[in-house]
Design a protein around this motif. Structure first.
Motif, mmCIF file in Angstrom:
data_model
loop_
_atom_site.group_PDB
_atom_site.id
_atom_site.type_symbol
_atom_site.label_atom_id
_atom_site.label_comp_id
_atom_site.label_asym_id
_atom_site.label_seq_id
_atom_site.Cartn_x
_atom_site.Cartn_y
_atom_site.Cartn_z
ATOM 1 N N SER A 31 10.648 14.521 10.795
ATOM 2 C CA SER A 31 9.824 14.041 9.386
ATOM 3 C C SER A 31 10.222 13.142 8.115
ATOM 4 N N ALA A 32 9.194 12.414 8.182
ATOM 5 C CA ALA A 32 10.229 11.222 7.244
ATOM 6 C C ALA A 32 9.274 10.763 6.622
ATOM 7 N N SER A 33 9.681 10.271 5.339
ATOM 8 C CA SER A 33 8.781 10.814 4.017
ATOM 9 C C SER A 33 8.923 9.046 3.214
ATOM 10 N N ILE A 34 8.257 8.945 2.349
ATOM 11 C CA ILE A 34 8.343 7.987 1.490
ATOM 12 C C ILE A 34 8.055 7.982 0.339
ATOM 13 N N GLY A 35 8.547 8.225 -1.331
ATOM 14 C CA GLY A 35 8.206 8.397 -2.528
ATOM 15 C C GLY A 35 8.385 9.799 -2.546
ATOM 16 N N THR A 36 9.131 10.675 -1.379
ATOM 17 C CA THR A 36 9.619 11.852 -2.111
ATOM 18 C C THR A 36 10.501 12.318 -0.642
ATOM 19 N N SER A 37 11.411 13.474 -1.498
ATOM 20 C CA SER A 37 12.085 13.964 -0.800
ATOM 21 C C SER A 37 12.392 14.755 0.251
ATOM 22 N N ILE A 38 10.774 15.491 0.575
ATOM 23 C CA ILE A 38 10.907 16.636 0.557
ATOM 24 C C ILE A 38 9.653 16.081 1.461
ATOM 25 N N PRO A 39 9.900 15.678 3.020
ATOM 26 C CA PRO A 39 8.131 15.727 3.651
ATOM 27 C C PRO A 39 7.434 17.528 3.612
ATOM 28 N N HIS A 40 6.498 17.003 3.813
ATOM 29 C CA HIS A 40 5.699 18.196 4.000
ATOM 30 C C HIS A 40 5.734 19.068 4.983
ATOM 31 N N SER A 41 6.190 20.187 5.827
ATOM 32 C CA SER A 41 7.027 20.864 7.225
ATOM 33 C C SER A 41 5.287 20.559 8.275
ATOM 34 N N THR A 42 4.114 19.655 7.620
ATOM 35 C CA THR A 42 3.393 19.447 8.674
ATOM 36 C C THR A 42 2.978 18.382 9.216
ATOM 37 N N ALA A 43 3.596 17.353 8.639
ATOM 38 C CA ALA A 43 4.016 16.138 8.857
ATOM 39 C C ALA A 43 4.651 15.302 9.390
ATOM 40 N N ALA A 44 4.537 14.595 10.044
ATOM 41 C CA ALA A 44 5.597 13.594 10.561
ATOM 42 C C ALA A 44 5.614 12.671 9.872
ATOM 43 N N LEU A 45 5.359 12.001 9.061
ATOM 44 C CA LEU A 45 5.098 10.870 7.907
ATOM 45 C C LEU A 45 5.112 11.766 6.591
ATOM 46 N N ASP A 46 5.328 11.267 5.695
ATOM 47 C CA ASP A 46 4.606 11.855 4.165
ATOM 48 C C ASP A 46 5.241 10.853 4.022
ATOM 49 N N ILE A 47 3.753 10.257 2.902
ATOM 50 C CA ILE A 47 4.046 9.229 2.055
ATOM 51 C C ILE A 47 3.092 10.071 1.064
ATOM 52 N N SER A 48 4.133 9.454 -0.374
ATOM 53 C CA SER A 48 3.902 10.594 -1.323
ATOM 54 C C SER A 48 3.586 9.054 -3.080
ATOM 55 N N SER A 49 1.985 8.508 -3.545
ATOM 56 C CA SER A 49 2.583 7.558 -4.760
ATOM 57 C C SER A 49 0.822 7.960 -5.275
ATOM 58 N N THR A 50 1.613 7.336 -6.439
ATOM 59 C CA THR A 50 0.282 7.661 -7.602
ATOM 60 C C THR A 50 -0.184 5.674 -7.493
ATOM 61 N N SER A 51 0.110 5.398 -7.915
ATOM 62 C CA SER A 51 -0.396 4.191 -7.557
ATOM 63 C C SER A 51 0.014 3.381 -7.015
ATOM 64 N N LYS A 52 -0.036 3.585 -5.615
ATOM 65 C CA LYS A 52 -0.253 2.407 -4.115
ATOM 66 C C LYS A 52 -1.146 3.420 -3.044
ATOM 67 N N GLY A 53 -1.598 2.494 -2.092
ATOM 68 C CA GLY A 53 -2.058 3.088 -0.637
ATOM 69 C C GLY A 53 -1.157 2.936 0.647
ATOM 70 N N VAL A 54 -1.740 2.330 1.341
ATOM 71 C CA VAL A 54 -1.127 2.546 2.582
ATOM 72 C C VAL A 54 -1.627 1.540 3.296
ATOM 73 N N LEU A 55 -1.372 0.223 3.922
ATOM 74 C CA LEU A 55 -1.703 -1.005 4.000
ATOM 75 C C LEU A 55 -1.688 -0.767 6.262
ATOM 76 N N PHE A 56 -2.925 -0.587 6.612
ATOM 77 C CA PHE A 56 -2.776 -0.699 8.056
ATOM 78 C C PHE A 56 -2.897 -1.625 8.607
ATOM 79 N N PRO A 57 -2.679 -1.716 10.269
ATOM 80 C CA PRO A 57 -2.463 -3.349 10.792
ATOM 81 C C PRO A 57 -3.975 -4.385 10.559
ATOM 82 N N ARG A 58 -3.849 -5.474 10.200
ATOM 83 C CA ARG A 58 -5.423 -6.317 9.920
ATOM 84 C C ARG A 58 -5.126 -7.023 11.033
ATOM 85 N N MET A 59 -6.213 -7.305 11.073
ATOM 86 C CA MET A 59 -6.092 -8.172 12.761
ATOM 87 C C MET A 59 -7.321 -8.517 13.028
ATOM 88 N N THR A 60 -8.050 -9.844 13.883
ATOM 89 C CA THR A 60 -9.143 -10.319 13.998
ATOM 90 C C THR A 60 -9.963 -9.228 15.296
#
Length: 127
Positions: A31-60
């Motif tokens: 697992s990998a994490s952003i904003g936390t040093s210990i990713p949740h055991s059920t997550a491949a990617l654990d992103i933690s923030s109280t002020s930012k979101g996730v930006l998905f690829p944008r396309m036409t």
């Protein structure tokens, strides 16, 4: 003179060593994490923030449709035509909707992801 040349070589070596790209490493859990040093055991990617979101690829729409053999579950944000989030279900791109509305017994409408638990209209429940 030798000391100056050795100093220049040492400085260049140090500069090269610090400018090389870092290799991505992941903990033994896979697992990998952003904003936390210990990713949740059920997550491949654990992103933690109280002020930012996730930006998905944008396309036409044309760019989305040009993806060769998209993976089932692939998600993008479409910027033209009918704008919004789209997910590939394995055979077609589907718009991601805000709610999962369900019609229950007697055609009663149940609204929300946990439809029938507390939000009911009319009679009948989803068990």
């Amino acid at each position: 003179m030798k000391k100056q040349i050795l100093s220049i070589i040492a400085i260049c070596t140090l500069a090269l060593a610090t400018n090389t790209k870092a290799q991505n490493t992941f903990p033994a859990s896979g697992s990998a994490s952003i904003g936390t040093s210990i990713p949740h055991s059920t997550a491949a990617l654990d992103i933690s923030s109280t002020s930012k979101g996730v930006l998905f690829p944008r396309m036409t729409l044309a760019q989305r449709n040009a993806i060769v053999s998209p993976a089932q579950g692939l998600v993008i944000y479409q910027t033209d035509n009918t704008k919004g989030m789209y997910q590939y279900d394995g055979s077609a791109w589907k718009a991601v909707t805000a709610t999962n509305n369900v019609r229950g017994l007697n055609n009663n409408l149940f609204i929300g992801q946990n439809a029938g638990v507390s939000n009911t209209t009319g009679t009948g429940n989803i068990a």
